[in-house]
Motif scaffolding. Structure first.
Motif, PDB file in Angstrom:
ATOM      1  N   ALA A   1     -25.917  72.634  10.327  1.00  0.00           N
ATOM      2  CA  ALA A   1     -26.476  72.236  11.614  1.00  0.00           C
ATOM      3  C   ALA A   1     -26.070  73.270  12.659  1.00  0.00           C
ATOM      4  O   ALA A   1     -25.011  73.895  12.561  1.00  0.00           O
ATOM      5  N   SER A   2     -26.944  73.502  13.664  1.00  0.00           N
ATOM      6  CA  SER A   2     -26.686  74.449  14.743  1.00  0.00           C
ATOM      7  C   SER A   2     -26.924  73.751  16.073  1.00  0.00           C
ATOM      8  O   SER A   2     -27.876  72.983  16.220  1.00  0.00           O
ATOM      9  N   PRO A   3     -26.081  74.018  17.089  1.00  0.00           N
ATOM     10  CA  PRO A   3     -26.265  73.375  18.398  1.00  0.00           C
ATOM     11  C   PRO A   3     -27.480  73.948  19.120  1.00  0.00           C
ATOM     12  O   PRO A   3     -27.870  75.109  18.923  1.00  0.00           O
ATOM     13  N   LEU A   4     -28.096  73.135  19.983  1.00  0.00           N
ATOM     14  CA  LEU A   4     -29.234  73.532  20.795  1.00  0.00           C
ATOM     15  C   LEU A   4     -28.854  73.425  22.264  1.00  0.00           C
ATOM     16  O   LEU A   4     -28.124  72.520  22.682  1.00  0.00           O
ATOM     17  N   SER A   5     -29.359  74.339  23.058  1.00  0.00           N
ATOM     18  CA  SER A   5     -29.140  74.324  24.498  1.00  0.00           C
ATOM     19  C   SER A   5     -30.439  74.721  25.179  1.00  0.00           C
ATOM     20  O   SER A   5     -31.391  75.178  24.541  1.00  0.00           O
ATOM     21  N   ILE A   6     -30.467  74.531  26.496  1.00  0.00           N
ATOM     22  CA  ILE A   6     -31.664  74.886  27.258  1.00  0.00           C
ATOM     23  C   ILE A   6     -31.924  76.384  27.103  1.00  0.00           C
ATOM     24  O   ILE A   6     -31.043  77.207  27.352  1.00  0.00           O
ATOM     25  N   GLY A   7     -33.120  76.742  26.698  1.00  0.00           N
ATOM     26  CA  GLY A   7     -33.493  78.137  26.479  1.00  0.00           C
ATOM     27  C   GLY A   7     -33.444  78.582  25.047  1.00  0.00           C
ATOM     28  O   GLY A   7     -33.931  79.663  24.719  1.00  0.00           O
ATOM     29  N   SER A   8     -32.860  77.770  24.161  1.00  0.00           N
ATOM     30  CA  SER A   8     -32.813  78.143  22.745  1.00  0.00           C
ATOM     31  C   SER A   8     -34.228  78.208  22.171  1.00  0.00           C
ATOM     32  O   SER A   8     -35.074  77.365  22.470  1.00  0.00           O
ATOM     33  N   VAL A   9     -34.465  79.209  21.306  1.00  0.00           N
ATOM     34  CA  VAL A   9     -35.775  79.382  20.668  1.00  0.00           C
ATOM     35  C   VAL A   9     -35.624  79.040  19.193  1.00  0.00           C
ATOM     36  O   VAL A   9     -34.806  79.612  18.489  1.00  0.00           O
ATOM     37  N   ILE A  10     -36.423  78.073  18.738  1.00  0.00           N
ATOM     38  CA  ILE A  10     -36.397  77.612  17.349  1.00  0.00           C
ATOM     39  C   ILE A  10     -37.574  78.242  16.607  1.00  0.00           C
ATOM     40  O   ILE A  10     -38.711  78.196  17.075  1.00  0.00           O
ATOM     41  N   THR A  11     -37.276  78.836  15.445  1.00  0.00           N
ATOM     42  CA  THR A  11     -38.316  79.433  14.605  1.00  0.00           C
ATOM     43  C   THR A  11     -38.438  78.616  13.333  1.00  0.00           C
ATOM     44  O   THR A  11     -37.499  78.515  12.551  1.00  0.00           O
ATOM     45  N   ILE A  12     -39.615  78.028  13.114  1.00  0.00           N
ATOM     46  CA  ILE A  12     -39.908  77.246  11.914  1.00  0.00           C
ATOM     47  C   ILE A  12     -41.218  77.758  11.348  1.00  0.00           C
ATOM     48  O   ILE A  12     -42.286  77.499  11.892  1.00  0.00           O
ATOM     49  N   GLY A  13     -41.130  78.524  10.263  1.00  0.00           N
ATOM     50  CA  GLY A  13     -42.336  79.133   9.710  1.00  0.00           C
ATOM     51  C   GLY A  13     -42.937  80.104  10.720  1.00  0.00           C
ATOM     52  O   GLY A  13     -42.276  81.031  11.209  1.00  0.00           O
ATOM     53  N   ASP A  14     -44.220  79.908  11.055  1.00  0.00           N
ATOM     54  CA  ASP A  14     -44.896  80.753  12.035  1.00  0.00           C
ATOM     55  C   ASP A  14     -44.849  80.168  13.439  1.00  0.00           C
ATOM     56  O   ASP A  14     -45.439  80.738  14.367  1.00  0.00           O
TER      57      ASP A  14
END
Length: 485
Positions: A75-88
């Motif tokens: 698991a990784s923490p998320l914060s405002i501005g984080s960019v998540i990459t899932i597939g395309d």
């Protein structure tokens, strides 16, 4: 917190995350459905931790999950501005109170007017993502004065006027060569005829070729086989206690992850050596024999009602694929495949202890410690119980060592007991070898053989000491045979 789409058909749109979190994947029952390339059926899950912070967890996807271009392990923490990459798909974490960014409105761009004329606005629009190369406040371009024409003499005839360059340009001072245009047309016509003849001949030969029957095509077409893939997951949530174990076998690489934060147990290992083909073939054969590849998730009743505790197995190879998730023991076939995984992979790579939760580990450790203590107390009357005591001390100690400091109180008992048992075994070895050597020097071969047999009953048959004692006994028996002859 909201999730904003950074690309795709929903670019710019946002979605408020539910308090219970959201699942992301290709299936329609996900909170965030992403029907695009590189996205697994159930790819990732966004949830809150014990203190309310947002985090994302990869659910064993094929292509993985990235947060700010860093792969998610566990698991990784998320914060405002984080960019998540899932597939395309790219998603950004934004504040729930932030208003959506206004879209730029197309503005007209003025054009420079000729000298002496009033500048008029130009009525065209540029795209939103481009900028005009002409600044709005640029000054009009001044027209350069034309040079005065040179005076002509009265006697000189005026030059023939030339039609301005355009689609039809004609000069009156050059005669057109006769027959040139007709010759060019004839050449082009001949080339077209030759080309048509070549294409027609190719089509005729193509259509006249014998077609292959389906049976002949099947024999010439090479069969494509997908590699073996196995994913095994156990997860349980009881209040603040979270346990998650994941085993993944892909491209002959074995990867194991354990996450139990309440008990400070975290473990990750990617085995460098590839899994042998013989072991993979054994797994495939055993799983096929159970009928697991014919299971259907929707026909297993009650398998997804309890998300607090579940197990999941996904297997794929050749043209077969099956992915089943259960929360109880309703599927006997699922249980058989789970047993195969435990006996074939976990036991082979000594991962059975790691895959258990803390309560099960403590229970097993106390059982092994009790057996070890009982065996050690009886060695005076039954010396053969000493190896049994040592083995059980080691099994208990291995489980206690999985805990961070401070370790359970029984850990010191198991450690001290193992040291005493090993010291006692070494004392027996030295005393026994001394007796064998003494009997041999005194030519009391019968007593030497009897002492060897006593030692062989104590030491494990796979130990180096056992092999040496056995070789010594064989030499003494040969000596006895020569003496008797």
């Amino acid at each position: 917190m909201k999730i904003m789409y950074l690309n795709g058909a929903l670019t710019g749109q946002t979605m408020e995350l539910p308090p219970a979190g959201a699942t992301i994947g290709r299936e329609s029952d996900n909170t965030i459905q992403l029907p695009m390339g590189g996205v697994s059926r159930y790819h990732a899950k966004i949830e809150r931790d014990a203190v309310g912070n947002w985090l994302i967890r990869d659910l064993g996807s094929t292509n993985g999950t990235l947060v700010d271009d860093v792969p998610v392990i566990g698991a990784s923490p998320l914060s405002i501005g984080s960019v998540i990459t899932i597939g395309d798909q790219l998603l950004r974490c934004v504040d729930s109170n932030m208003a959506p960014a206004p879209q730029p409105v197309p503005q007209p761009v003025p054009q420079p007017a000729p000298s002496g004329q009033t500048q008029q606005p130009a009525f065209f629009f540029r795209p939103q993502n481009t900028t005009s190369s002409i600044p709005v406040d640029s000054a009009p371009v001044q027209e350069q004065p034309k040079p005065a024409p040179a005076p002509q003499s009265a006697a000189a005839p005026a030059a023939p006027a030339e039609v301005p360059h355009g689609l039809f340009k004609k000069k009156t001072d050059k005669p057109r060569p006769a027959g040139g245009k007709k010759f060019l047309s004839n050449v082009i016509f001949a080339l077209v005829v030759v080309l048509i003849a070549i294409v027609g001949l190719w089509l005729f030969l193509k259509l006249s070729e014998p077609r292959q029957t389906p049976s002949s095509q099947s024999t010439t077409k090479k069969k494509v086989e997908n590699p073996f893939v196995l994913y095994y997951e156990k997860e349980s949530v009881e209040g603040t206690k979270v346990f998650r174990f994941v085993l993944q076998l892909e491209n002959k690489k074995l990867e194991v992850t354990l996450d139990e934060p309440q008990n400070k147990r975290r473990y990750y290992e990617l085995f460098k050596d590839p899994i042998p083909d013989t072991l993979i073939a054994k797994l495939k054969q055993q799983i096929l024999e159970t009928g697991f590849m014919d299971l259907q998730q929707e026909k297993i009743a009650g398998t997804s009602q309890d998300n607090r505790q579940h197990r999941r197995i996904m297997v794929g190879f050749d043209n077969k694929f099956c992915d089943v998730k259960v929360s109880n023991d309703v599927s006997e076939t699922f249980n058989r495949v789970e047993t195969i995984i435990n006996e074939t992979l976990l036991d082979e790579y000594d991962l059975g202890v790691i895959s258990q939760n803390v309560d099960r580990i403590l229970e097993d450790a106390r059982t092994f410690l009790f057996v070890a203590e009982e065996a050690f107390r009886s060695i005076d009357t039954t010396p053969a119980n000493l190896p049994k005591a040592i083995t059980n001390y080691k099994l208990a100690l291995r489980r206690y060592q999985l805990f961070d400091d401070p370790k359970p109180v029984e850990w010191k008992t198991a450690r001290d007991g193992l040291a005493k048992a090993e010291a006692k075994l070494e004392e027996i070895r030295q005393e026994g070898q001394k007796n064998v050597r003494l009997f041999y020097e005194q030519h009391e071969y019968d007593k030497a053989v009897a002492e060897c047999n006593r030692l062989l009953s104590i030491f494990p048959s796979d130990s180096e000491t056992y092999q040496k004692i056995r070789e010594t006994r064989i030499k003494i028996e040969k000596k006895m045979s020569l003496r008797n002859n």
